[in-house]
Enzyme design. Structure first.
Site, short mmCIF file in Angstrom:
data_model
loop_
_atom_site.label_atom_id
_atom_site.label_comp_id
_atom_site.label_asym_id
_atom_site.label_seq_id
_atom_site.Cartn_x
_atom_site.Cartn_y
_atom_site.Cartn_z
N LYS B 243 0.83 -1.02 0.03
CA LYS B 243 -0.04 0.07 0.07
C LYS B 243 0.65 1.24 -0.14
CE LYS B 243 -3.76 -2.33 2.49
NZ LYS B 243 -4.98 -2.66 1.50
N CYS B 381 -13.87 -4.98 3.08
CA CYS B 381 -13.62 -5.95 4.26
C CYS B 381 -13.77 -5.17 5.50
CB CYS B 381 -12.05 -6.07 4.19
SG CYS B 381 -11.53 -7.32 2.77
C1 LIG Z 1 -7.05 -0.82 7.35
C2 LIG Z 1 -6.57 -1.95 6.95
N1 LIG Z 1 -6.07 -2.82 7.83
C3 LIG Z 1 -5.31 -4.16 7.43
C4 LIG Z 1 -5.29 -4.41 6.04
C5 LIG Z 1 -4.91 -5.66 5.61
O1 LIG Z 1 -3.78 -5.39 4.90
P1 LIG Z 1 -3.08 -6.46 4.05
O2 LIG Z 1 -4.34 -7.43 3.36
O3 LIG Z 1 -2.01 -6.06 3.04
O4 LIG Z 1 -2.68 -7.58 5.00
C6 LIG Z 1 -5.89 -3.30 5.04
C7 LIG Z 1 -5.98 -3.78 3.73
O5 LIG Z 1 -6.79 -3.55 2.87
C8 LIG Z 1 -6.64 -2.18 5.58
O6 LIG Z 1 -6.98 -1.18 4.57
#
Ligand SMILES: Cc1ncc(COP(=O)(O)O)c(C=O)c1O
Lengths: 157, 423
Positions: B243, B381
């Protein structure tokens, strides 16, 4: 752009805005819930059976234009059909929206053929099939016996 | 300057934004030259993942072409080079987070794994039957489910601090939920679904008054804000490389050294031990204790290159540029009849979520896609956030350092087209 108009045909938008058979049956013989985790669409299918024949069918839920229109048109096309005919129709419908149908088959799909444009949008196939997957779960709901309606929603994933 | 309320209203940030040459940085991102259905790509899905600059792609390629070897275990030169690049990247992450010591930087797969690591190590040793873990109503599933698994296993309870209709955390309610049984607070610095920036420093202070440690999910904060974990005084901080313009499959867990040292290991294997016999195994020092097995070496090196890239442009300049985009987009999208914004907190970063009267987000996403505009539609999500606002899904446009005002104008035109086709 031509493709977009193919998918969002007038008749589909009209069904999406004013879906047919959009209600709960009070004492359904069979019922199932479907969920598309990708977009949060939900769909509940209610069935009244007369032996092996679908006597009445309705749905409720929230979803995009494609999933609402598809559910609405499905309920219209299934009244009076046997379980087997319904499953055959699903097979044909699935082939159609995934682009595996011959055009002559589409001709036999009646109104449902309006959804053929979905085949150009692979990410939307699940929207079009949510109601049908849920229907299948409802048709098989009979075997669930006592636990009727308490199952986890079936998902398109 | 507070790290969590950075906005263009602050004079320093506004000047930074003027220096920012977006046309120039766009040339660094090869994917931006892609055409989508014959149109230029307008990539507004940065909160899901960001695009990669040449510098990152080249660092990864260079590693595989010239330096590839396993780390921490070879006498040969190549292994030394790989180890050095890997540990240099750790130092870059330390500096990026303003951590006190590189030992506090643990490489993991991403924010998700970082949170799971804490739940499975710190959580399993500190949370018992009847204890509580406190999260908020705006968390990503990855900051909900690991705690549910832990609470289920231990007979503990998950408590959820509520938010208001703007999508802001209710701090008084949160404070009231911090009780004698609270063992950990886990909270996003920036919400992925709403864009809300939470006042982390204040929350950490509140929790520490009750001796409760705080894990901060920085997945959506690190792309936009300068982060200083010592200033925030948080106990754990996680983020994902992909990200912040780095590769997928690599992320970071920061933990205060004393906490990391006291924690049991996460996974067993090579590299995380200092000696093994069948009678007794002695674990390696932190951070290696938490890095079992051959890590994602290329990913770590790519992440280091991404941090170099961000620091070259200046994270404050990037944040100020994105803040201007967000404000411009908010103004323009809000003005479209039939559009309702979801998430109107006073302090926001990165993301603009909205719904439209009687038009489902999924249909909007498909029509925008045909215009070459990539947005995310769905629950992001964060299903509890959708439930809180009584909606199944939103459309989310999220901004990165290479986005422009012209792209936002195209988004607005795209939304008009949606109304034309479906209205
Ligand atoms: C606020 C937040 N936390 C955690 C995550 C999880 O990240 P990752 O899927 O890269 O582990 C995301 C990813 O969309 C997120 O937006």
């Amino acid at each position: 752009m031509a493709d977009l108009r193919d998918m969002y045909q007038e008749v589909i938008l009209e069904h999406a805005k004013a879906p047919r058979n959009y209600r709960a049956l009070e004492t359904p013989d069979r019922k199932a819930e479907g969920f598309n985790p990708l977009c949060g669409d939900r769909c509940t299918i209610y069935l009244m059976m007369q032996g092996d024949v679908i006597d009445d069918i309705s749905f409720q839920g929230s979803g995009c234009a494609i999933s609402r229109a598809s559910a609405s048109m499905m309920t219209q096309s299934l009244k009076g059909k046997t379980t087997r005919e319904a499953e055959e129709l699903f097979q044909n419908f699935h082939n159609m929206v995934t682009g595996r149908n011959h055009h002559d088959q589409e001709a036999q799909m009646g109104k449902l053929a309006a959804l053929a444009g979905v085949s150009a949008f692979p990410t939307r196939v699940k929207c079009a099939t949510l109601a049908w997957h849920t229907l299948q779960a409802a048709l098989h709901d009979e075997r669930e016996g006592e636990r009727k309606g308490e199952r986890e929603p079936i998902t398109t994933e | 300057m507070s790290t969590q309320t950075l906005s263009v209203h602050q004079p320093g940030a506004a000047i930074d934004a003027v220096d920012f040459n977006v046309e120039k940085v766009r040339a660094d991102f090869p994917v931006l030259r892609e055409r989508i259905y014959g149109r230029p790509l307008i990539y507004l899905d940065n909160a899901a993942t960001s695009q990669k600059p040449d510098a990152v792609i080249e660092a990864i390629t260079h590693y595989y072409r010239h330096d590839n070897a396993n780390i921490h275990r070879g006498v040969h030169l190549l292994s030394q080079r790989a180890t050095e690049s890997y540990e240099t990247a750790r130092e870059k992450v330390r500096s990026f987070l303003h951590a006190a010591d590189a030992r506090e930087i643990v490489f993991v797969r991403g924010a998700t794994e970082g949170i799971n690591l804490i739940a499975q190590t710190y959580g399993r040793t500190h949370v018992g039957a009847g204890d509580e873990v406190l999260i908020t109503a705006m968390e990503h599933h990855s900051n909900i489910v690991p705690w549910q698994i832990l609470c289920e296993e231990k007979g503990a309870f998950l408590r959820v601090a509520p938010i208001n209709d703007r999508g802001e955390l209710l701090l008084d309610e949160m404070k009231a939920l911090l009780g004698p049984r609270t063992k950990l607070v886990a909270i996003a610095q920036v919400s992925n679904a709403l864009g809300t920036i939470n006042p982390i420093k204040q929350i950490v202070r509140m929790a520490h008054e009750k001796n409760v440690p705080v894990l901060v999910d920085g997945a959506q904060a690190t792309p936009h804000l300068s982060v200083d974990v010592q200033d925030l005084d948080c106990d754990f901080y996680v983020f994902s490389g992909h990200k912040i313009y780095g590769p997928t499959g690599i992320g970071v867990l920061y933990g205060k050294a004393a906490l990391l040292e006291a924690m049991p290991p996460y996974q067993g294997g090579g590299d995380m031990i200092s000696s093994v016999t069948f009678e007794k195994t002695i674990y390696n020092k932190v951070p290696h204790k938490f890095e079992a097995g051959t890590p994602h070496i290329a990913g770590v090196i790519g992440l280091g290159a991404a941090i170099d890239y961000l620091e070259k442009l200046g994270i404050n300049a990037i944040g100020a540029h994105e803040q201007q985009l967000l404000e411009y987009a908010t103004e323009r999208v809000r003005a479209i009849p039939g559009v309702r914004l979801i998430g109107t907190a006073r302090h926001k970063a990165g993301a603009l979520s909205f719904v439209m009267d009687s038009i489902h987000p999924h249909d909007i996403g498909t029509i925008l896609d045909q215009e070459g505009i990539a947005v995310r539609t769905g629950h992001h999500c964060a299903q509890p956030v959708m439930d809180r606002f009584g909606i199944p899904a939103t459309v989310r446009a999220s901004f990165g350092l290479y986005n422009t005002k012209d792209e936002i104008d195209s988004l607005v035109q795209g939304i008009e087209k949606v109304k034309e086709i479906l209205g």
